[in-house]
Design a protein around this motif. Structure first.
Motif, PDB file in Angstrom:
ATOM      1  N   ARG A  85     -38.874  22.912  33.595  1.00 22.75           N
ATOM      2  CA  ARG A  85     -38.159  21.749  34.089  1.00 22.75           C
ATOM      3  C   ARG A  85     -38.318  21.792  35.469  1.00 22.75           C
ATOM      4  O   ARG A  85     -38.282  22.643  36.426  1.00 22.75           O
ATOM      5  N   LEU A 132     -29.746  26.240  37.948  1.00 20.76           N
ATOM      6  CA  LEU A 132     -29.341  24.942  37.198  1.00 20.76           C
ATOM      7  C   LEU A 132     -30.191  24.998  35.791  1.00 20.76           C
ATOM      8  O   LEU A 132     -30.052  24.458  34.703  1.00 20.76           O
ATOM      9  N   GLU A 133     -31.416  25.857  35.909  1.00 22.53           N
ATOM     10  CA  GLU A 133     -31.959  25.986  34.713  1.00 22.53           C
ATOM     11  C   GLU A 133     -31.102  26.677  33.434  1.00 22.53           C
ATOM     12  O   GLU A 133     -30.880  26.484  32.299  1.00 22.53           O
ATOM     13  N   PHE A 135     -25.762  24.325  28.318  1.00 20.22           N
ATOM     14  CA  PHE A 135     -25.375  23.112  27.671  1.00 20.22           C
ATOM     15  C   PHE A 135     -26.328  22.655  26.578  1.00 20.22           C
ATOM     16  O   PHE A 135     -25.562  22.102  25.490  1.00 20.22           O
ATOM     17  N   ARG A 136     -27.576  22.833  26.490  1.00 16.16           N
ATOM     18  CA  ARG A 136     -28.342  22.546  25.517  1.00 16.16           C
ATOM     19  C   ARG A 136     -28.150  23.256  24.137  1.00 16.16           C
ATOM     20  O   ARG A 136     -28.079  22.568  22.996  1.00 16.16           O
ATOM     21  N   THR A 151     -28.495  24.103  32.236  1.00 13.92           N
ATOM     22  CA  THR A 151     -28.781  23.106  31.402  1.00 13.92           C
ATOM     23  C   THR A 151     -29.402  23.868  30.039  1.00 13.92           C
ATOM     24  O   THR A 151     -28.945  23.109  29.118  1.00 13.92           O
ATOM     25  N   GLY A 152     -29.673  25.018  30.013  1.00 17.39           N
ATOM     26  CA  GLY A 152     -29.972  25.733  28.718  1.00 17.39           C
ATOM     27  C   GLY A 152     -28.716  26.020  28.078  1.00 17.39           C
ATOM     28  O   GLY A 152     -28.695  26.091  27.093  1.00 17.39           O
ATOM     29  N   HIS A 185     -25.106  21.784  22.604  1.00 13.70           N
ATOM     30  CA  HIS A 185     -25.167  20.519  22.053  1.00 13.70           C
ATOM     31  C   HIS A 185     -25.914  20.771  20.717  1.00 13.70           C
ATOM     32  O   HIS A 185     -25.445  20.178  19.677  1.00 13.70           O
ATOM     33  N   ARG A 234     -32.296  26.657  41.638  1.00 12.04           N
ATOM     34  CA  ARG A 234     -33.134  26.383  40.606  1.00 12.04           C
ATOM     35  C   ARG A 234     -33.238  27.077  39.290  1.00 12.04           C
ATOM     36  O   ARG A 234     -32.691  26.174  38.357  1.00 12.04           O
ATOM     37  N   PHE A 293     -36.568  20.229  38.962  1.00 14.15           N
ATOM     38  CA  PHE A 293     -35.323  19.496  39.302  1.00 14.15           C
ATOM     39  C   PHE A 293     -35.702  18.605  40.729  1.00 14.15           C
ATOM     40  O   PHE A 293     -36.314  19.506  41.596  1.00 14.15           O
TER      41      PHE A 293
END
Length: 86
Positions: free
Chosen positions: A22, A53-54, A60-61, A57-58, A64, A50, A24
């Protein structure tokens, strides 16, 4: 030396691009670095931010995906129960 590198060739840390999935925006990476820097005494780099953040994001993915799987399972259970009653 040819343009190819063999397994025994040393690759120094700034010579290779980081392999991440990804991109950002720089502004977001800087803001993340500022936020995370307040929580550690170690000097953080933009690459550290970075990666954080990765990871977020992972995380929360995955949450989900679990939620979607659970909701799908619950829908299937209710559907199976409704069919069994008829």
């Amino acid at each position: 030396m040819t343009g190819k590198r063999d397994r025994d060739t040393i690759v120094w840390p700034g010579e290779r691009k980081p392999s991440h999935s990804r991109v950002f925006p720089n502004e977001l990476v800087e803001k993340a670095r500022t936020v995370f820097q307040k929580r550690t005494s170690r000097k953080l780099t933009n690459e550290d931010a970075r990666q954080m953040l990765e990871n977020l994001t992972g995380f929360f993915r995955v949450l989900h995906e679990w939620d979607r799987a659970q909701r799908k399972s619950e829908r299937n259970s209710r559907g199976d129960d409704a069919e069994a009653e008829n």
